[in-house]
Write an enzyme that holds these catalytic residues in place. Sequence first.
Site, PDB file in Angstrom:
ATOM      1  N   GLU A 193       0.983  -1.106  -0.029  1.00 51.55           N
ATOM      2  CA  GLU A 193       0.084   0.001  -0.018  1.00 51.55           C
ATOM      3  C   GLU A 193       1.097   1.246  -0.036  1.00 51.55           C
ATOM      4  O   GLU A 193       1.771   1.429   1.098  1.00 51.55           O
ATOM      5  CB  GLU A 193      -1.038   0.035   1.277  1.00 51.55           C
ATOM      6  CG  GLU A 193      -1.655  -1.248   1.299  1.00 51.55           C
ATOM      7  CD  GLU A 193      -2.822  -1.300   0.194  1.00 51.55           C
ATOM      8  OE1 GLU A 193      -3.053  -0.534  -0.671  1.00 51.55           O
ATOM      9  OE2 GLU A 193      -2.916  -2.561  -0.286  1.00 51.55           O
ATOM     10  N   CYS A 214      -1.390   9.149   3.490  1.00 55.39           N
ATOM     11  CA  CYS A 214      -1.360   8.591   2.195  1.00 55.39           C
ATOM     12  C   CYS A 214      -2.587   9.312   1.340  1.00 55.39           C
ATOM     13  O   CYS A 214      -2.667   9.023   0.416  1.00 55.39           O
ATOM     14  CB  CYS A 214      -1.397   7.206   2.321  1.00 55.39           C
ATOM     15  SG  CYS A 214      -2.551   6.380   3.452  1.00 55.39           S
TER      16      CYS A 214
END
Length: 527
Positions: free
Chosen positions: A264, A301
Site C-alpha cells: 500500500e 497517504c
Amino acid sequence: MITGKNYIGNRQSAEGGKVYRTFNPQLNIENETGFTEATSNEIDAAVTLASKAFETYKNISGIKKAEFLNTIAEEILALGDILIQTYCVESGLPEGRAIGERGRTIGQLKSFADALVEGSWVEATIDTAQPERQPMPKSDIRKMLIPIGPVVVFGASNFPLAFSTAGGDTASALASGCPVIVKSHPMHSGTGELVSSAIIKAAQKAGMPDGVFSNLNGSGIEVGQQLVKHPKVKAVGFTGSYKGGKALFDLAAQRDEPIPVFAEMGSINPVVLLPEALKTKGDTLAKTYAGSISLGTGQFCTKPGLLLGIKSDALSGFIQNLSEEILKIEPTCMLHPNIYETYNSNKKKAISQHGIEVLADYPSDTKPNHAKQTVATVKGDVFLKNTSLHQEVFGPYSIVVQCENENQLEKVILNLEGQLTGTIMADENEITRYSKVIAALQNKVGRIIFNGVPTGVEVCPSMMHGGPFPASTDSRFTAIGVHAIKRWVRPFSYQDWPNKLLPEALKNENPLGINRYIDGIQTKNKL
Ligand code: NAP
C-alpha cells in the site's frame, strides 16, 4: 521497559548487530535507547520458528484465534502511558493522535476477532455429488479459504500503531492463521518493541505456538530484503513509499518461488472541483481543504495533493481563499528530520518545474522539523506534459491544476496513475452532467468521495483502502477492514473427502453454524 532487542518468538535476542537510535523531532535530539539490528542468523531463526509455528497455528480454531486477538488488544491497552509517551517522542505527533490511533488499532484487532467468531469469512462452498449424472458422475467438491504461510509485515512511519507492529496487516494475517514477522520501522522501534511485548504476552496467555509472532529491528533496507528473500516466507504486507513497495515487490518476483507482496503506497488523491460547487460553496471548500492538506502535517497517504478545476472566476476565487486559509495554519512537526528534508527537496523539485506558480508558501521561520505549508498552481496543458508533477510530495503541499475546459479536465484524469482515492466536489445535477469525468476518475481510484475530504479512513467492512497501481500492487484487495484478511489466504478444494476428516467449516453438520453456499444457495443449513 524498552530493551532495544529483537523478538524471535517468545525470546528476546541481540546478537550484536549494528545499534541505532530513534529520534525525537520536537526536541530535535536522538532518543536514548539503542536498538540492535537483527543479524542474518536472527532473521533465519525468526522465519524458521514462524514456519514451524504455522504447522500448529493454521489449525487453531477461529474462537481461539479470536481470543488471541482480543488479548493482544487488552495487552496493548495495559501498556498504559509508556506506549503513548514513546509514540510521541518517536514521532513528534501529539498525545491526542496517539490515543486515537491506539483506539483504532485495538478496534481493528477486535473487528477481526469478531469476524473469526462469526466464521463465515472462510467462504465455505459445497457442491454435492451427483453420482447419477450423465455422461459422467459428479464428485462432491468443497472449497474454503486457508492460510498461506508466514507473512512479513513492514509498517509506515506515519502510523506507528495502526499501520505498524499490531496494525491492520498483522491483525489480518494473524486472523487468517498466518504467523507474522514484523520488520520494525526504524523511526519508531521503541513503540514497536512495546507493542511486540504485548503481542508476545497475549500469545503466551492464549496458548499460541512459539514463533506465531516475531519482531526484528533494522535501520536500513538489508533486514527487510533478507526477510523477503527467505524461502520460508510466503507473503509480504507493506505500507510505505512507492520506492520501498516497488523494490520489495520486484525482489519477491525474482525469487525462485515468487510470492505476493501487498504494498500500500503513496497517492496524490485527486479532487475534482466542479463549477457549480465552486460557485455555491467555494469559501467553505477553501477552508476545509486547507485543513485537509495540512492535517497531520500533510503526512497522510490520503492527503489531497492534487486539486483539479476548470478555469473560471469561481476557481480563481477558490485559489485565492485556499492560499489565504492555508497560511493561517500554524506549521507543525514532521515525523523525522529525514522526512522533513525529503519534503523540502521534493517540494523544491515540484515548484521549480516550468510553468508552476507558487500561490502560498508559509513565510516565517519555523521550529526545527516543522514543515512550511505550500500551495502551487499550473495550467492543465503543462500538467499533462510533465508527469513529474504527478509524484507524491509527502507533507503539507498541494497543487491546483487549472484546466481550459471539460475535455482537458477529463484528459488530465485519464493521464493520471492509479490512486487510493478520488473526490468530486459537485452539485448533485453536475454528477450527471460530468458523467465522463466521473467515469474517468472511477477507473483510477479505489474509493470515490462525494462532497467530502479523502483524509480520514473509516475502519469498516465496506471500506476499500487500496487502488490501481501504483497506489497498491494489487487493486483487488483492501488493506483496511475485515476483508483485508483475504490477502493472506488461498482457496482450497476437497474432492470426495470423508465427512469426518473435513475441516469443521465444510462438514455436513455445519458445526460452526456459518453461512455457506450449498449447490449455489447461501444457507446456514446442514446437509
Ligand atoms: P518507507 O520509507 O517506504 O518505509 C516503510 C518501510 O519499508 C520501512 O520499514 C523501511 O525500512 C522499508 N523499506 C523502504 N524501502 C525499502 C527497500 N528498498 N527495501 C527494504 N525495505 C524498505 O515509507 P515511510 O516514509 O515510512 O512512510 C511514508 C510513505 O508511506 C508515504 O509515501 C505515504 O503515502 C505512505 N503510506 C501509505 C499508506 C497506505 O495505506 N497506502 C499508509 C501510510 C503511509 P527502512 O526505513 O529500514 O528503510
